[in-house]
Design a protein around this motif. Structure first.
Motif, PDB file in Angstrom:
ATOM      1  N   GLY A  92      42.917 -54.128  -4.305  1.00  0.00           N
ATOM      2  CA  GLY A  92      42.466 -54.966  -3.170  1.00  0.00           C
ATOM      3  C   GLY A  92      41.000 -54.796  -2.838  1.00  0.00           C
ATOM      4  N   ILE A  93      40.174 -54.573  -3.873  1.00  0.00           N
ATOM      5  CA  ILE A  93      38.757 -54.240  -3.631  1.00  0.00           C
ATOM      6  C   ILE A  93      38.022 -55.356  -2.874  1.00  0.00           C
ATOM      7  N   LYS A  94      38.203 -56.633  -3.313  1.00  0.00           N
ATOM      8  CA  LYS A  94      37.497 -57.766  -2.668  1.00  0.00           C
ATOM      9  C   LYS A  94      37.838 -57.840  -1.187  1.00  0.00           C
ATOM     10  N   TYR A  95      39.129 -57.735  -0.914  1.00  0.00           N
ATOM     11  CA  TYR A  95      39.629 -57.833   0.461  1.00  0.00           C
ATOM     12  C   TYR A  95      39.011 -56.733   1.332  1.00  0.00           C
ATOM     13  N   LEU A  96      38.927 -55.531   0.781  1.00  0.00           N
ATOM     14  CA  LEU A  96      38.437 -54.381   1.555  1.00  0.00           C
ATOM     15  C   LEU A  96      36.941 -54.499   1.853  1.00  0.00           C
ATOM     16  N   LEU A  97      36.187 -55.004   0.855  1.00  0.00           N
ATOM     17  CA  LEU A  97      34.733 -55.143   1.056  1.00  0.00           C
ATOM     18  C   LEU A  97      34.436 -56.094   2.218  1.00  0.00           C
ATOM     19  N   GLY A  98      35.306 -57.095   2.369  1.00  0.00           N
ATOM     20  CA  GLY A  98      35.107 -58.039   3.477  1.00  0.00           C
ATOM     21  C   GLY A  98      35.590 -57.468   4.799  1.00  0.00           C
ATOM     22  N   LYS A  99      36.518 -56.501   4.747  1.00  0.00           N
ATOM     23  CA  LYS A  99      37.197 -56.047   5.966  1.00  0.00           C
ATOM     24  C   LYS A  99      36.410 -54.967   6.728  1.00  0.00           C
ATOM     25  N   TYR A 100      35.834 -53.989   5.998  1.00  0.00           N
ATOM     26  CA  TYR A 100      35.210 -52.844   6.678  1.00  0.00           C
ATOM     27  C   TYR A 100      33.684 -52.959   6.661  1.00  0.00           C
ATOM     28  N   LYS A 101      33.074 -52.612   7.803  1.00  0.00           N
ATOM     29  CA  LYS A 101      31.612 -52.767   7.963  1.00  0.00           C
ATOM     30  C   LYS A 101      30.937 -51.396   7.931  1.00  0.00           C
ATOM     31  N   ILE A 102      29.686 -51.419   7.428  1.00  0.00           N
ATOM     32  CA  ILE A 102      28.879 -50.185   7.428  1.00  0.00           C
ATOM     33  C   ILE A 102      28.403 -49.919   8.861  1.00  0.00           C
ATOM     34  N   ARG A 103      28.284 -48.630   9.200  1.00  0.00           N
ATOM     35  CA  ARG A 103      27.783 -48.155  10.509  1.00  0.00           C
ATOM     36  C   ARG A 103      28.659 -48.561  11.697  1.00  0.00           C
ATOM     37  N   GLN A 104      29.908 -48.906  11.425  1.00  0.00           N
ATOM     38  CA  GLN A 104      30.854 -49.201  12.515  1.00  0.00           C
ATOM     39  C   GLN A 104      31.707 -47.939  12.703  1.00  0.00           C
ATOM     40  N   GLU A 105      32.125 -47.625  13.934  1.00  0.00           N
ATOM     41  CA  GLU A 105      32.902 -46.394  14.144  1.00  0.00           C
ATOM     42  C   GLU A 105      34.392 -46.636  13.864  1.00  0.00           C
ATOM     43  N   TYR A 106      34.949 -45.804  12.971  1.00  0.00           N
ATOM     44  CA  TYR A 106      36.369 -45.934  12.592  1.00  0.00           C
ATOM     45  C   TYR A 106      37.108 -44.609  12.762  1.00  0.00           C
ATOM     46  N   ILE A 107      38.433 -44.734  12.896  1.00  0.00           N
ATOM     47  CA  ILE A 107      39.316 -43.558  12.794  1.00  0.00           C
ATOM     48  C   ILE A 107      39.982 -43.667  11.422  1.00  0.00           C
ATOM     49  N   VAL A 108      39.841 -42.613  10.614  1.00  0.00           N
ATOM     50  CA  VAL A 108      40.408 -42.599   9.252  1.00  0.00           C
ATOM     51  C   VAL A 108      41.548 -41.586   9.214  1.00  0.00           C
TER      52      VAL A 108
ATOM     53  N   THR B 129      43.636 -28.647   0.408  1.00  0.00           N
ATOM     54  CA  THR B 129      45.033 -28.183   0.499  1.00  0.00           C
ATOM     55  C   THR B 129      45.721 -28.627   1.796  1.00  0.00           C
ATOM     56  N   MET B 130      44.974 -29.342   2.669  1.00  0.00           N
ATOM     57  CA  MET B 130      45.539 -29.665   3.988  1.00  0.00           C
ATOM     58  C   MET B 130      46.501 -30.848   3.890  1.00  0.00           C
ATOM     59  N   PRO B 131      47.483 -30.916   4.826  1.00  0.00           N
ATOM     60  CA  PRO B 131      48.340 -32.110   4.852  1.00  0.00           C
ATOM     61  C   PRO B 131      47.538 -33.273   5.448  1.00  0.00           C
ATOM     62  N   TYR B 132      48.200 -34.217   6.083  1.00  0.00           N
ATOM     63  CA  TYR B 132      47.500 -35.386   6.621  1.00  0.00           C
ATOM     64  C   TYR B 132      46.554 -34.985   7.746  1.00  0.00           C
ATOM     65  N   ILE B 133      45.348 -35.635   7.767  1.00  0.00           N
ATOM     66  CA  ILE B 133      44.354 -35.327   8.810  1.00  0.00           C
ATOM     67  C   ILE B 133      43.746 -36.641   9.315  1.00  0.00           C
ATOM     68  N   GLN B 134      43.002 -36.510  10.441  1.00  0.00           N
ATOM     69  CA  GLN B 134      42.359 -37.667  11.047  1.00  0.00           C
ATOM     70  C   GLN B 134      40.877 -37.370  11.256  1.00  0.00           C
ATOM     71  N   LEU B 135      40.031 -38.334  10.927  1.00  0.00           N
ATOM     72  CA  LEU B 135      38.581 -38.167  11.097  1.00  0.00           C
ATOM     73  C   LEU B 135      38.037 -39.325  11.929  1.00  0.00           C
ATOM     74  N   LYS B 136      36.898 -39.067  12.610  1.00  0.00           N
ATOM     75  CA  LYS B 136      36.245 -40.157  13.355  1.00  0.00           C
ATOM     76  C   LYS B 136      34.792 -40.208  12.901  1.00  0.00           C
ATOM     77  N   GLY B 137      34.334 -41.377  12.408  1.00  0.00           N
ATOM     78  CA  GLY B 137      32.955 -41.467  11.926  1.00  0.00           C
ATOM     79  C   GLY B 137      32.633 -42.858  11.421  1.00  0.00           C
ATOM     80  N   GLN B 138      31.604 -42.933  10.527  1.00  0.00           N
ATOM     81  CA  GLN B 138      31.126 -44.238  10.046  1.00  0.00           C
ATOM     82  C   GLN B 138      31.059 -44.263   8.526  1.00  0.00           C
ATOM     83  N   ILE B 139      31.166 -45.516   7.969  1.00  0.00           N
ATOM     84  CA  ILE B 139      30.958 -45.695   6.522  1.00  0.00           C
ATOM     85  C   ILE B 139      29.455 -45.846   6.304  1.00  0.00           C
ATOM     86  N   LEU B 140      28.883 -44.976   5.434  1.00  0.00           N
ATOM     87  CA  LEU B 140      27.437 -45.027   5.166  1.00  0.00           C
ATOM     88  C   LEU B 140      27.125 -46.072   4.098  1.00  0.00           C
ATOM     89  N   SER B 141      28.015 -46.139   3.045  1.00  0.00           N
ATOM     90  CA  SER B 141      27.758 -47.107   1.961  1.00  0.00           C
ATOM     91  C   SER B 141      29.006 -47.251   1.105  1.00  0.00           C
TER      92      SER B 141
END
Length: 698
Positions: A100-116, A58-70
């Protein structure tokens, strides 16, 4: 103006000719200055990082800091989507993309720290964020994120990749060019006296606020300026008109008025009527031309006030004229006024399109010789063949039904313009009246004459028809008459007309021993008048109609108004329709019939109608629900510029405040020559380049 600000939007880095064409067409943005004045509609706080375990759907926009696992792909065809499982150590959320699935798979890396950044939602018991913004954690300086602006965009813009994020980038490119302060648009005296932020700081902080307090100050500065220039424009016109056009001086109240007051007045005037008459007397005796708006609910006694004002004109040797939007209404005013003047030596005539031949000739002669003292008519009154000996006062009923240019022709009927009294039964909230009719002085009759009972308003669902018809039969048995109104709204006229015809047959069946007449806008005028006449004379007990009866018929014996599909009417329209009953001494009823499924807005509208008969409360509520754009007559208002940031409803108090500021300036510098105000008059000129001087002819 600094040169780059006026340059074509296509030269701004990131725009180019194709995007420029879209911005021109969709948002009227042609220059970098136009873009700078395209303000965000909301801001999102990006200074805080949430933890995943805090999230719910139910929350409006939020920000997270973490990693993509898979990553995983799911679904087929149009349902195909990419899902990234993202964790901050306190839990896992799904980031989801449908394009844009192909583009995204090339753009984001696993275990890299991102702000979402994005809006969380729940799906199958898990939190997900669709199409989030993702940045490398090392690229983001948290303290500088703060309040992020969001801009309205259209579908066509999105197809050209001009979404809100892109507008933010373009806005950044514009702002980067501000190396020195922009030229001020308000005088230094106004900026310092009213503690306003400088224009440059206001524009920087409206797009990229340093904090919430700076945003508030920027909004205040820009709203103040916008409303100030709207009011200054109106007040300057009003001042010019007062200087240019002298008014006839009605210096005395004489025999005609006094005889009427002593012998013919049907009831004691209410204190509101007395107050309004005093205001009118002050105007017509002042030597300046009166331009007054008289507001009062249906049945509040405006016609009586108008007649007494006309008698003051007669006492001073002038003629008076009253203009109504329809023949039925003109006839009604004519009958009412003749009845009120019964036994007095005052010649009143009626002039409408259907009065021809010798009778018309006689009236035209009488006007020229001055024998006809009061003329009542439709727009036939402004035809070139109609000329007066000395027209001193014009009363215009339901002003929004006349075009501005039509009204202007009345001014040519005498050497100098007559006094003008405009009447309306559509209550206009004060803040809006100050903008739409800012150059008219406003008088309000806010009490009903003695003996009038407030109309009882009830809401019924359409499956309760049997009990509704029982009460109607009871009213008819007591000798009362009933209106049944169906909507007729342009988009679906065919369906609506069918509903009206079916409704008419249904009513005839339900009330076999009653005479039922019907009226709608598609009928020929003669046919319509004949049907109306059957109801007015009492031959028909029930009238089935569309909203054509909203302005017009006065039938004191009609005590019930049933409005079918009430959910399809605006508040002001419902209030106008309700005013058709309650004109006699009997208790009257207005029944709003709707289906069960009602939107939140509709429910509010119906509740307001049931709760109050106060036209001003209703008009304020209508304005809040619908915004000012829908009010009748707005397109003639002379508001010279679109409001980009201020809101007439929400900023009503500020509007009244800046009107005072503008009034002070006009009073102190009526000729616009004080060097201190040079900036202000130049800016007003620039804003008004395309505006026609409508205010001088209202």
């Amino acid at each position: 103006m600094i040169d780059w600000v006026a340059s074509d939007i296509k030269f701004l880095p990131g725009v180019g000719p194709q995007r420029a064409a879209v911005l021109n067409k969709e948002l009227d943005i042609y220059t970098q200055h136009d873009l700078l004045y395209y303000f965000p509609y909301k801001y999102v706080d990006r200074s805080r990082i949430y933890s995943i375990r805090e999230l719910d759907g139910t929350m409006p926009y939020i920000q997270l800091k973490g990693q993509i696992l898979s990553f995983e792909e799911a679904g087929e065809g149009r349902q195909r989507r990419l899902i990234a499982h993202f964790s901050d150590g306190t839990g896992v959320v799904d980031l989801v993309w449908f394009q844009g699935i192909k583009y995204l798979l090339g753009k984001y890396k696993i275990r890299q720290e991102y702000i979402v950044f994005g809006r969380p939602a729940m799906f199958n018991g898990r939190v997900n964020i669709a199409h989030p913004d993702i940045d490398l954690a090392t690229d983001v300086q948290m303290s500088s994120m703060g309040l992020q602006p969001y801009y309205n965009t259209t579908e066509k813009m999105k197809r050209s990749f001009l979404n809100s994020q892109m507008i933010v980038k373009l806005m950044n490119n514009v702002i980067k060019q501000i190396k020195e302060p922009l030229p001020e648009t308000l005088s230094p005296a106004i900026v310092s006296e009213y503690h306003l932020m400088s224009l440059t700081d206001a524009l920087l902080n409206i797009h990229f606020p340093g904090n919430a307090e700076l945003l508030r100050k920027a909004q205040y500065r820009l709203k103040f300026e916008e409303l100030f220039y709207v009011q200054l424009n109106i007040l300057r016109y009003a001042r010019d008109r007062q200087r240019k056009y002298r008014g006839y001086v009605f210096s005395r109240v004489g025999d005609i008025f006094n005889t009427f007051y002593a012998r013919n007045l049907p009831f004691q005037l209410t204190s509101a009527q007395k107050r309004v008459l005093k205001e009118i007397r002050r105007d017509v005796g002042s030597g300046r031309q009166m331009n007054r708006l008289l507001q009062g609910d249906v049945g509040s006694g405006k016609t009586l006030v108008a007649l007494m004002s006309m008698l003051i004109a007669l006492d001073n040797g002038y003629q008076a004229c009253m203009m109504a939007p329809t023949e039925i209404l003109a006839n009604q005013h004519y009958e009412t006024i003749r009845e009120l003047l019964c036994g007095m030596d005052v010649r009143v005539e009626l002039l409408t399109g259907s009065i021809k031949g010798k009778r018309r000739e006689g009236i035209l002669q009488g006007l020229l010789s001055g024998d006809v003292q009061i003329l009542i008519g439709t727009h036939a009154v402004i035809e070139d063949t109609v000329n007066f000996a000395s027209l001193g006062l014009v009363v215009i009923d339901e002003q929004h039904r006349f075009g501005v240019a039509q009204r202007a022709r009345l001014w040519t009927k005498n050497v100098q313009p007559p006094h003008v009294l405009v009447m309306t039964a559509t209550p206009i909230p004060r803040t809006l009246a100050m903008t739409l009719y800012g150059d008219l002085d406003v008088s309000v009759i806010d009490e009903l004459p003695p003996g009038r009972k407030p109309i009882a308003t009830l809401h019924q669902f359409d499956n309760n028809r049997a009990s509704l018809y029982r009460s109607v039969r009871k009213q008819i048995a007591e000798g009362r008459q009933v209106y049944i109104v169906y909507p007729l709204i342009k988009e679906s006229e065919k369906i609506d007309l069918k509903n009206l015809e079916e409704g008419y047959l249904h009513v005839c069946e339900a009330f076999p021993d009653c005479t039922v007449c019907k009226v709608h806008g598609q009928m020929k005028p003669a046919e319509k008048d004949e049907q109306m006449q059957r109801f007015v004379s009492g031959e028909a007990q029930i009238m089935v109609a569309t909203t054509v009866i909203e302005v017009g018929v006065n039938v004191p014996n009609a005590s019930v108004m049933i409005i079918e599909n009430a959910e399809r009417f605006g508040l002001s329209q419902l209030h106008q329709l309700r005013g058709r009953v309650g004109r006699g001494a009997d208790q009257s009823y207005c029944i709003l019939v709707t289906g069960y499924k009602l939107s939140e807005d509709t429910r509010k509208r119906i509740e307001i109608m049931v709760r109050t008969n106060d036209g001003f409360e209703i008009a304020e509520a209508d304005l809040k629900l619908r915004g000012p754009g829908d009010l009748e007559g707005t397109q003639q208002s002379g508001v010279a510029f679109d409001l980009k940031i201020a809101d007439i409803v929400r900023d009503g108090q500020l509007l009244q405040y800046v009107r005072g500021v503008a009034q002070q300036l006009v009073d102190a510098d009526p000729n616009g020559v004080d060097p201190e105000n040079e900036i202000v008059w130049k800016q007003l000129q620039a804003l008004c380049k395309t505006n026609v001087n409508w205010a001088a002819i209202s």
